[in-house]
Design a protein around this motif. Sequence first.
Motif, PDB file in Angstrom:
ATOM      1  N   ASP A 180      49.584  25.778  32.829  1.00  0.00           N
ATOM      2  CA  ASP A 180      48.220  26.058  33.282  1.00  0.00           C
ATOM      3  C   ASP A 180      47.752  25.010  34.291  1.00  0.00           C
ATOM      4  OD1 ASP A 180      48.464  27.938  31.313  1.00  0.00           O
ATOM      5  OD2 ASP A 180      46.792  27.233  30.088  1.00  0.00           O
ATOM      6  N   ILE A 225      42.390  38.143  33.264  1.00  0.00           N
ATOM      7  CA  ILE A 225      42.289  37.492  34.582  1.00  0.00           C
ATOM      8  C   ILE A 225      41.080  38.016  35.347  1.00  0.00           C
ATOM      9  CG2 ILE A 225      43.386  37.283  36.846  1.00  0.00           C
ATOM     10  CD1 ILE A 225      46.094  37.208  35.384  1.00  0.00           C
ATOM     11  N   VAL A 226      40.868  39.329  35.291  1.00  0.00           N
ATOM     12  CA  VAL A 226      39.707  39.927  35.959  1.00  0.00           C
ATOM     13  C   VAL A 226      38.411  39.348  35.395  1.00  0.00           C
ATOM     14  CG1 VAL A 226      38.409  42.059  36.329  1.00  0.00           C
ATOM     15  CG2 VAL A 226      40.894  42.055  36.589  1.00  0.00           C
ATOM     16  N   ASP A 227      38.332  39.248  34.065  1.00  0.00           N
ATOM     17  CA  ASP A 227      37.141  38.676  33.423  1.00  0.00           C
ATOM     18  C   ASP A 227      36.952  37.211  33.819  1.00  0.00           C
ATOM     19  OD1 ASP A 227      36.351  40.974  32.151  1.00  0.00           O
ATOM     20  OD2 ASP A 227      37.340  40.498  30.249  1.00  0.00           O
ATOM     21  N   ALA A 228      38.048  36.461  33.840  1.00  0.00           N
ATOM     22  CA  ALA A 228      37.963  35.034  34.179  1.00  0.00           C
ATOM     23  C   ALA A 228      37.478  34.849  35.613  1.00  0.00           C
ATOM     24  CB  ALA A 228      39.320  34.368  33.979  1.00  0.00           C
ATOM     25  N   GLU A 229      38.021  35.629  36.532  1.00  0.00           N
ATOM     26  CA  GLU A 229      37.628  35.510  37.944  1.00  0.00           C
ATOM     27  C   GLU A 229      36.184  35.953  38.167  1.00  0.00           C
ATOM     28  OE1 GLU A 229      41.863  35.859  40.319  1.00  0.00           O
ATOM     29  OE2 GLU A 229      40.764  37.716  39.890  1.00  0.00           O
ATOM     30  N   ALA A 232      46.516  32.985  31.490  1.00  0.00           N
ATOM     31  CA  ALA A 232      46.914  34.393  31.465  1.00  0.00           C
ATOM     32  C   ALA A 232      48.110  34.642  32.384  1.00  0.00           C
ATOM     33  CB  ALA A 232      45.736  35.275  31.860  1.00  0.00           C
ATOM     34  N   LEU A 233      48.112  34.022  33.554  1.00  0.00           N
ATOM     35  CA  LEU A 233      49.247  34.172  34.467  1.00  0.00           C
ATOM     36  C   LEU A 233      50.531  33.641  33.839  1.00  0.00           C
ATOM     37  CD1 LEU A 233      47.617  33.107  37.867  1.00  0.00           C
ATOM     38  CD2 LEU A 233      48.507  35.382  37.299  1.00  0.00           C
ATOM     39  N   TYR A 287      46.969  25.417  38.261  1.00  0.00           N
ATOM     40  CA  TYR A 287      45.610  25.087  38.704  1.00  0.00           C
ATOM     41  C   TYR A 287      45.644  24.024  39.793  1.00  0.00           C
ATOM     42  CZ  TYR A 287      40.938  22.939  38.406  1.00  0.00           C
ATOM     43  OH  TYR A 287      39.714  22.399  38.696  1.00  0.00           O
ATOM     44  N   ASN A 343      46.156  40.926  32.394  1.00  0.00           N
ATOM     45  CA  ASN A 343      45.539  41.169  33.706  1.00  0.00           C
ATOM     46  C   ASN A 343      44.048  41.443  33.565  1.00  0.00           C
ATOM     47  OD1 ASN A 343      47.481  40.828  35.812  1.00  0.00           O
ATOM     48  ND2 ASN A 343      48.536  42.666  35.094  1.00  0.00           N
ATOM     49  N   LYS A 353      42.368  31.793  33.835  1.00  0.00           N
ATOM     50  CA  LYS A 353      43.178  32.630  34.731  1.00  0.00           C
ATOM     51  C   LYS A 353      44.636  32.196  34.710  1.00  0.00           C
ATOM     52  CE  LYS A 353      43.932  33.107  39.717  1.00  0.00           C
ATOM     53  NZ  LYS A 353      43.409  32.768  41.062  1.00  0.00           N
ATOM     54  N   TYR A 354      44.854  30.884  34.748  1.00  0.00           N
ATOM     55  CA  TYR A 354      46.218  30.355  34.836  1.00  0.00           C
ATOM     56  C   TYR A 354      46.953  30.508  33.510  1.00  0.00           C
ATOM     57  CZ  TYR A 354      44.113  28.559  39.054  1.00  0.00           C
ATOM     58  OH  TYR A 354      43.450  28.469  40.245  1.00  0.00           O
TER      59      TYR A 354
END
Length: 426
Positions: free
Chosen positions: A115, A66-70, A34-35, A119, A63, A31-32
């Motif tokens: 990252d 991120i959805v997949d990671a979360e 990707a951010l 985190y 984005n 997620k991080y």
Amino acid sequence: MKLWEKGIPTDKQIEHFTVGNDRELDLVLAKYDALGSIAHAKMLGQIGLLTASETDSLVEALNEIIVDAEAGNFEIEDSFEDVHSKIEYLLTVKLGDAGKKIHTARSRNDQVMVDVNLYLKDVVIEMKEQVKTTFDLLMEMADKYQNVLLPGYTHLQIAMPSSFGMWFSAYAESFIDDITLLNAALKVVDQNPLGSAAGYGSSFPINRTFTTKELGFETLKYNSVAAQMSRGKSEKIVAFAMSSVAATLAKFSMDVCLYMSQNFDFIGLPAHLTTGSSIMPHKKNPDVFELIRGKCNKIQALPYEITLITNNLPSGYHRDLQLLKEGLFPAIQNLKACLDIAIFSIKDITVKDNILADKKYNYLFTVDTLNEMVVAGMPFRDAYKAVAEQLEAGTYESPKATQHTHEGSINNLCLAEIKAKMNRAY
């Protein structure tokens, strides 16, 4: 795929050794990563190294990652070296040349640091919330049981009267110190290293102030070499803050285990918080608090592990730094789990009334007795000897009462002041 791939194959044994368990550990960073890449892509668009269309496409694709990671659907297969290579691969497959451009003006070094800092920011904030919840629970218990007396010990010998209110609020106030250290750790990781690249910056006209604001960092790590040197140092500072929390929790857990034993019998735990013995049917063991104690003691070794990995490294990047995640990431999960289970368990601790009815606790009040003599006019040393003589002759009579008035004493716990102190620190 490797970010440093040049078309020259790597020996499989070398690859296995150098990658280690990075794929597994890097899942928490997806997620991080990707951010960080979203902020980087927007900045590249701002300075003209990406078109507006390329920027928008990259942001949209990132984005989705991120959805997949979360959702727990992000994977790093064995064909990838780490989270960074997997994400760049996904972008390249989906967007072609735009995906190949995402690494422009950055290195895997500053990518990792971004990252990890993002985190660790989230980790520290979450730990602060857990510590505050534990604090609130301990203060509730302190208020509820503030007048139930408890023997105090020094050298594991009967010392002076305490109370459950004093015991619970002591650990609550100790957590305020831990919050202070967590705040310091948060200050350290809340700095943006992106743009330092491999540690010496970039010849591209990047805008580091833009990515700092975009990523929500308080400030940026200005000097590129200083940014690189923060790797290892940031992790160690967070580890020291975690170690402080763990020390408080481990000591409390030791008290619980001790006070629950039949030889003390100060507290009880309900059946759902205990385990049994395979051969002794009477056993009700405080395994939850024993494991909290053990896990937290292990966490207290983490700052020294990080020190030994980093303390003889010169400036610049070194592959040793990859090993920091192996100790830090599991320790984070363990400490969060320990705090969660402590929150779950503390509220169900039951305290025993009339503990001091046992005659062996009569000596708890010797100091109160000699202090009364001093107030009546006897010099302290004479009062001390007089009480000692009574003890030796077996004529000492315990008052079985306390009249302590100073701030933080058994009869003036200052619970409201401790709560206010936490609110200021938090």
